[in-house]
Motif scaffolding. Sequence first.
Motif, short mmCIF file in Angstrom:
data_model
loop_
_atom_site.label_atom_id
_atom_site.label_comp_id
_atom_site.label_asym_id
_atom_site.label_seq_id
_atom_site.Cartn_x
_atom_site.Cartn_y
_atom_site.Cartn_z
N GLY A 1 33.92 41.78 42.25
CA GLY A 1 33.34 40.46 42.01
C GLY A 1 34.01 39.76 40.84
O GLY A 1 34.94 40.29 40.23
N PRO A 2 33.52 38.59 40.51
CA PRO A 2 34.15 37.84 39.41
C PRO A 2 33.82 38.44 38.05
O PRO A 2 32.75 39.00 37.84
CB PRO A 2 33.54 36.44 39.54
N ALA B 1 38.23 30.43 27.72
CA ALA B 1 37.39 31.12 28.71
C ALA B 1 38.15 31.27 30.02
O ALA B 1 38.81 30.34 30.47
CB ALA B 1 36.09 30.36 28.92
N VAL B 2 38.06 32.45 30.61
CA VAL B 2 38.72 32.72 31.89
C VAL B 2 37.73 33.37 32.84
O VAL B 2 36.73 33.97 32.42
CB VAL B 2 39.96 33.63 31.73
N ARG B 3 38.02 33.24 34.12
CA ARG B 3 37.23 33.89 35.16
C ARG B 3 38.21 34.44 36.18
O ARG B 3 39.00 33.70 36.75
CB ARG B 3 36.30 32.88 35.82
N THR C 1 45.05 41.92 34.52
CA THR C 1 44.78 40.82 33.61
C THR C 1 44.12 41.39 32.36
O THR C 1 43.20 42.21 32.45
CB THR C 1 43.84 39.78 34.25
N ARG C 2 44.59 40.98 31.20
CA ARG C 2 44.02 41.42 29.93
C ARG C 2 43.10 40.35 29.41
O ARG C 2 43.46 39.17 29.39
CB ARG C 2 45.14 41.70 28.95
N ASN D 1 41.43 45.68 30.39
CA ASN D 1 42.46 45.46 31.40
C ASN D 1 41.74 45.42 32.74
O ASN D 1 41.17 46.42 33.18
CB ASN D 1 43.49 46.59 31.40
N VAL D 2 41.75 44.26 33.39
CA VAL D 2 41.01 44.06 34.63
C VAL D 2 42.01 44.00 35.78
O VAL D 2 42.97 43.23 35.73
CB VAL D 2 40.18 42.76 34.55
N GLU D 3 41.76 44.81 36.79
CA GLU D 3 42.64 44.84 37.97
C GLU D 3 42.22 43.75 38.96
O GLU D 3 41.06 43.71 39.38
CB GLU D 3 42.57 46.20 38.65
N THR D 4 43.15 42.89 39.31
CA THR D 4 42.94 41.88 40.34
C THR D 4 43.96 42.11 41.44
O THR D 4 44.85 42.97 41.31
CB THR D 4 43.11 40.46 39.78
N ARG D 5 43.87 41.36 42.50
CA ARG D 5 44.85 41.56 43.56
C ARG D 5 46.22 41.02 43.19
O ARG D 5 47.20 41.26 43.87
CB ARG D 5 44.36 40.95 44.87
#
Length: 157
Positions: free
Chosen positions: A139-140, A131-133, A108-109, A100-104
């Motif tokens: 950072g990315p 593929a996602v970024r 995002t999973r 689980n990635v925290e973005t602004r």
Amino acid sequence: MKKHLIAAVASLSLVGASPATAQNFDREDLGKLLIGLAAVAVIGAAIEENRDRDSGTRVHDNHSGGINRNNSWSDLGNRNDWSNHNSRNRHVLPRQCFRNVETRFGTTRMFGQRCLERNYRYVNSLPGRCAVRVYTDDGPRRGFDPLCLRERGYRAD
């Protein structure tokens, strides 16, 4: 579809040879119409070509000794790698790579790419469409969309 568009453009060009001013349709309007139809024909042809290219290059890896057009003759010796015991595990992804990635924009999973490179043998065979970024405060981050992978037969173990 391309044939119909070409026929329409050709017929309108023949109609353009007759005097069109009787219907308040001058040569400038006719030229704009022909350019618009030609643009529609070009776009339609590009879409059709793209559709043909997508359907023609799809290779299904069914592990039954079928022809795989993406491999060369030198890869024929590696067919033992595609045996039944490996094909069962080929679509099973390691659960510890699920993040689980925290973005602004929120959470995002995804399956982390570096984790998969370390823990999953067939990371190069994952579909590129998945593929996602994402961009985080650190950072990315690169990885793979779990819903996209599930639609293509992958699952987490």
